[in-house]
Structure formats: structure tokens, C-alpha cells
Design an enzyme around this catalytic site. Structure first.
Site, PDB file in Angstrom:
ATOM      1  N   CYS A  43       7.596   3.104 -16.746  1.00  0.00           N
ATOM      2  CA  CYS A  43       6.634   2.225 -17.420  1.00  0.00           C
ATOM      3  C   CYS A  43       6.666   2.371 -18.931  1.00  0.00           C
ATOM      4  O   CYS A  43       6.126   1.536 -19.652  1.00  0.00           O
ATOM      5  CB  CYS A  43       5.241   2.489 -16.874  1.00  0.00           C
ATOM      6  SG  CYS A  43       5.204   2.417 -15.073  1.00  0.00           S
ATOM      7  N   CYS A 102      -6.774  -0.338 -10.295  1.00  0.00           N
ATOM      8  CA  CYS A 102      -5.314  -0.401 -10.462  1.00  0.00           C
ATOM      9  C   CYS A 102      -4.926  -1.619 -11.295  1.00  0.00           C
ATOM     10  O   CYS A 102      -5.496  -2.694 -11.135  1.00  0.00           O
ATOM     11  CB  CYS A 102      -4.625  -0.526  -9.110  1.00  0.00           C
ATOM     12  SG  CYS A 102      -5.160   0.702  -7.895  1.00  0.00           S
ATOM     13  N   LYS A 141      -4.445  -2.992 -17.387  1.00  0.00           N
ATOM     14  CA  LYS A 141      -5.404  -3.351 -16.352  1.00  0.00           C
ATOM     15  C   LYS A 141      -5.622  -4.865 -16.265  1.00  0.00           C
ATOM     16  O   LYS A 141      -5.602  -5.438 -15.182  1.00  0.00           O
ATOM     17  CB  LYS A 141      -6.720  -2.623 -16.665  1.00  0.00           C
ATOM     18  CG  LYS A 141      -7.819  -2.799 -15.668  1.00  0.00           C
ATOM     19  CD  LYS A 141      -7.509  -2.063 -14.394  1.00  0.00           C
ATOM     20  CE  LYS A 141      -8.237  -2.646 -13.222  1.00  0.00           C
ATOM     21  NZ  LYS A 141      -7.948  -4.028 -12.890  1.00  0.00           N
ATOM     22  N   HIS A 171       1.019  -5.635 -16.278  1.00  0.00           N
ATOM     23  CA  HIS A 171       1.941  -4.509 -16.453  1.00  0.00           C
ATOM     24  C   HIS A 171       3.343  -4.827 -15.914  1.00  0.00           C
ATOM     25  O   HIS A 171       3.746  -4.318 -14.883  1.00  0.00           O
ATOM     26  CB  HIS A 171       1.340  -3.292 -15.746  1.00  0.00           C
ATOM     27  CG  HIS A 171       2.084  -2.008 -15.978  1.00  0.00           C
ATOM     28  ND1 HIS A 171       2.877  -1.782 -17.080  1.00  0.00           N
ATOM     29  CD2 HIS A 171       2.140  -0.873 -15.225  1.00  0.00           C
ATOM     30  CE1 HIS A 171       3.397  -0.557 -16.986  1.00  0.00           C
ATOM     31  NE2 HIS A 171       2.971   0.012 -15.884  1.00  0.00           N
TER      32      HIS A 171
END
Lengths: 135, 389
Positions: B85, B212, B334, B338
Site C-alpha cells: 500500500c 475498513c 477510508k 484505496h
């Protein structure tokens, strides 16, 4: 520089119910699963060492959305072994629905179970398991 | 090292896209180049981020194809970066290092990801490949699972009842969705309340769906140049003040999941180079892949003492017009979304626009110094970049 205990040796140990790591002859640190270098002092002078397979549960989760090929729910946990290293594995022989914060600090016994390889990891792997001592 | 600056920045709208990884990247890249008052032929190298193109589209070695899509010269090398990430932040750091070293004067960095194409079971499997294969992924750990274990450990270590901690974590989600509601590029642009967070399906105990971040598609890119050249090209280049990067092994080596040592090392490098401290930061884009992750990051970056950031969002200290420091005005991972290979470049894009005063409704008043924090894998990579106007 060759590994004193390879992943294959470690896996063979698990299959025989043994927990084989290495011990640093310079600083006495126990390393499990085995590695080539002591993480404490950097020495490569390591000797095979068998751990007794007991520890204390430090954290856990219940996996409910699983990777492809896995069937939830199941418990993944981390335990601090009595010799010092930590291990990740599956907490078994308990109902995942009963997993709560009371698990943290509980004594656990180590074991292992086989996990089938999938499309991306052709090898079957033995994974550490934890069992609550009370069971 | 020479002084280095950022010129044009750009990102696609994050969300679910029908476009290919290359199309998304070219759209962001060409926009970043145009905003720099430059042309593709001026780019001396491409620092390209992508994580899972092989699973998303059957595409490995995407960097030269991205290079071709942008129309770069054959003499400008394109290199793929993969740091889970943290991919695009690591790519940008290396772009700035090589420009700083004098190897290049003007380059482009960024990343692209088309994660939704995989669907949840395959995406969950492939994301978990960023955990150690033999000892971690084999146990069936997932990314929500990693942060779920950190949550339980945080609750136990600081003696905060899990129920209370989860309530405060829900406020992190509420805050970041509030910020996202003002970002036209965000994956989610809808405000939510704490009850929605606490009523969501359980993903990995104790993390529920709204704890998540989503799987997202998107791309982002930025042009990096030597400062003198940057000043000639643009009236408001944004300068690299400090950078850091740390690495760590599997979680069973890291042990205490409430203390992400790679972040502590990385942040220290960045603060030291910039000659600033946590108290000097006006705006932060940090790695809130899960609600607990924002709390851990605020502590690891030194904004809060360890064990004290859990109620920062509840107290309104980190929201727009908040009392301490504005955290994730873009909506964060969030709400903004992502797309892992693009995330870091999008965080940089947000901070650059904030420092230029271009963020519209979500503008942080008078922002002069901004911090980017990106985490890769199960705390294995952390990269920090401090920018100043």
C-alpha cells in the site's frame, strides 16, 4: 552462509510434533521460526534448538471475510512463547464465537496443522496451532 | 543534496472504474505534466507504482507500457515500484532522491490500481500476499485481521474497554467520511454516523465493515523537479522538506502491534531532515486503511503520546477546523478510497493542493507544512514525506 535449520527442516519438525528453531551462541537469543541471523545481536553463529511448545496468547482475531479458498470463521492469534519468540497461528479446538478479550493472557500449547496450497502457493504448509491449556 | 520540488499533481476520481490501469495512469500523468507547464518528452524518468496488475489484468512489467501510454522518450527509463500500500510514496521518495542527487532534473512519479476488478475473495487473497507467505498468510490472516489483532492489543495494553475503543474508532470513520463528503474525487462522498459504523457486518473481530477502507480503482501522478527549474516553470512549487522510510519483518518479529517501529524510524528521519517536529505540522494525510490505523499512526508520528490518540476524533481535534492538527482532509483511505498502487501519490496530491490553497471546501486555513504517511503490508514498509510551501 547456509541456514542451520531450513524451512523444510522446520516443517519436518512440526510434522513430528517438534518446534525447532535456532539459538544464538553469542547472545543466547532463541529464534523461532528459524532464521539465518540473530535479530538481537546480528550473529550468524546459531545452533539448532528445540522449543517446548508452550506460551501465552497475546492477541487474536476471528476472520469472517476470508481469502479465496478459506472457510470462515476461524481464529488467527499471536502468542509469546516461553523461550521469548512470538508465533502466529490458528487458535483451534474452540468455538470462534466464544473468542473474546478474555483470551489475552491465556496459556496455550503449540501444535500444527496442514494447510493446502492453492493456485498461488503450490506447497502444502504446516501452520502453527494454539490450544487453550484448559481444554 | 539539491533542493527538490513538486510541480503538477493529479488524480483520477477514485471508485469503481471501467478504465484499464494504463488508461487511468495516463489520464493522471498527462494532467500532472500539463499542470507543470511541461510536455511528456520533458520527463527524464518514470517512477511507476502498481501492486497487483498481474491479478487484475494479467499484466506484469507494466512500467514500460505506462511509459508508452504517456509518450515518454525511449531514453527515459520506467521502473516499477511495489511496496504494497506504500507503493507510490516509495516511488515518489526515490524520484526525489535521484533528482536531489543530480541524476535527473525532471521526472514523473505515481501509481495506478484496479483492485475492484478482482472481487472480494481474490482481492482479500492477493492483499494477504503482502503478509509473509510461509508463516502468516498460510495461517489465513487478512489485512483487516492484522489491524483487528492490533486493536485487541491496544485495548488490552492501555486498559481501554473494547466497547469504548470501538466507539472512538467509529468517530474516526465518521470524521473521514465527513471530509470525503467535500472531495469530488473521493470513492465515498456521503456522511455517515457512528451508529452506521457500529451496525456494520463483522469483517475481522472487532473490525466491522465501516472500520475498513474499500477496494478502489484509481491513479495518481506528480512531477518532481530540481527546485531552481521548478521555480522557473511554476509560481508555486511545493518543496520536499524531509523524507523517511523504514522496513520491518513479519508481525511475529514486530511483537507489539501498537508500536509500528518502521514508522517511528521513518518519521524520525523525515522530521530530522526537515528540521521540524510533530508540533509544526499543519495538515496530515496518513494511512487510515482501518480506523485503528489512524490512531496508531497519530501516535507513531509523535502527534500524540502512545495510548492517547484513541479519542482524538471524538474530541474533534483532528477534523477540519479542529483544535490540534487536521488529519486526512481528503477523506483518507477510508472515504477517498484505496487503490493501493496509487494511494501514496494521491496523499501527496492532497497535501500539495492544501499547501497551495486549492482544496476548496476542505481547505485547511493557512497550511504551510504538510506530512504524508503511508504504510505498506503488515507494517513492513512505512514511508513519510514532509512538504512545505
Amino acid at each position: 552462509m547456509e541456514y542451520k535449520i531450513t524451512f523444510k527442516d522446520y516443517q519436518q519438525g512440526l510434522e513430528e510434533g517438534k518446534f525447532i528453531g535456532v539459538k544464538c551462541t553469542s547472545c543466547n537469543e532463541t529464534i523461532f521460526p528459524p532464521a539465518a541471523v540473530c535479530r538481537e545481536c546480528g550473529s550468524t553463529d546459531l545452533a539448532p534448538a528445540e522449543l517446548k511448545g508452550e506460551g501465552t496468547l497475546r492477541t487474536f482475531t476471528v476472520i469472517r471475510v476470508a481469502p479465496e479458498g478459506r472457510r470462515p470463521p476461524y481464529v488467527v492469534a499471536m502468542a509469546e512463547l516461553d523461550e521469548g519468540p512470538w508465533a502466529m497461528g490458528n487458535l483451534i479446538e474452540m468455538n470462534p464465537e466464544d473468542a473474546d478479550m478474555n483470551l489475552i493472557g491465556k496459556r496455550v500449547r503449540l501444535g500444527s496443522h496442514p494447510v493446502k496450497g492453492d493456485t498461488y502457493s503450490s506447497d502444502d504448509i504446516r501452520v502453527i496451532t494454539f490450544t487453550l491449556n484448559a481444554y | 543534496m539539491r533542493e527538490v520540488a513538486i510541480l503538477g499533481v493529479a488524480m483520477t476520481k477514485f471508485g469503481v472504474s471501467e478504465k484499464t490501469n494504463l488508461e487511468m495512469f495516463a489520464e493522471a500523468g498527462l494532467e500532472a505534466i500539463a499542470r507543470s507547464n511541461l510536455e511528456p518528452k520533458d520527463m527524464e524518468a518514470l517512477f511507476f507504482g502498481n501492486c497487483l496488475g498481474d491479478f487484475e489484468e494479467g499484466q506484469l512489467h507494466m512500467a514500460p507500457f505506462a511509459h508508452a501510454e504517456l509518450g515518454l522518450p525511449v531514453s527515459s527509463p520506467a521502473t516499477r515500484f511495489e511496496s504494497a500500500c506504500a507503493t507510490a510514496t516509495v516511488a515518489t521518495r526515490h524520484a526525489a532522491l535521484l533528482v536531489g542527487a543530480g541524476v535527473y532534473d525532471v521526472v514523473i512519479a505515481g501509481g495506478t490500481e484496479r483492485a475492484t476488478k478482482m472481487g472480494t475473495p481474490l482481492a482479500t487473497r492477493t492483499f494477504a500476499m503482502a503478509c509473509q507467505a510461509q508463516h502468516e498468510s498460510a495461517a489465513g490472516i487478512t489485512f483487516p485481521g492484522v489491524f483487528a489483532m492490533a486493536t485487541h492489543m491496544y485495548s488490552h495494553k492501555y486498559d481501554i474497554p473494547l466497547k469504548n475503543l470501538k466507539r472512538h474508532m467509529a468517530d474516526v470513520a465518521v470524521k473521514n467520511h465527513f471530509h470525503g463528503s467535500m472531495n469530488p474525487k473521493a470513492h465515498f462522498q456521503k456522511k455517515i454516523d457512528a451508529e452506521t459504523v457500529l451496525g456494520g457486518m463483522m469483517v475481522a473481530d472487532p473490525l466491522q465493515l465501516f472500520d475498513c477502507c474499500p477496494f478502489s480503482d484509481g491513479a495518481s501522478a506528480l512531477v518532481v523537479a530540481e527546485a531552481g527549474k521548478a521555480k522557473d516553470l511554476m509560481k508555486n512549487p511545493i518543496f520536499f522538506a524531509g523524507m523517511g522510510q523504514g522496513s520491518n519483518g513479519p508481525l511475529y518479529i514486530q511483537k507489539d502491534l501498537t508500536r509500528i517501529r518502521a514508522r517511528e524510524a521513518s518519521a524520525l528521519q523525515a522530521y530530522k531532515q526537515a528540521g521540524v517536529g510533530p508540533q509544526d505540522i499543519d495538515v496530515i494525510e496518513l494511512h487510515d486503511c482501518f480506523t485503528i490505523a489512524e490512531i496508531l499512526a497519530l501516535e507513531g508520528l509523535g502527534i500524540y503520546d502512545f495510548g492517547t490518540a484513541y479519542d482524538a476524533a471524538t474530541k474533534g481535534e483532528t477534523a477540519l477546523h479542529g483544535k490540534k492538527v487536521i488529519v486526512n482532509p481528503s477523506g483518507g483511505l477510508k472515504a477517498k478510497g484505496h487503490p493501493i498502487g496509487a494511494t501514496g501519490a494521491a496523499q501527496i496530491t492532497e497535501v500539495v493542493e492544501q499547501l497551495r490553497g486549492e482544496s476548496g471546501l476542505r481547505q485547511v486555513d493557512g497550511a504551510r507544512i504538510g506530512l504524508v504517511d503511508t504504510l505498506g503490508g503488515d507494517f513492513g514498509t512505512i514511508c513519510n514525506i514532509i512538504l512545505r510551501s
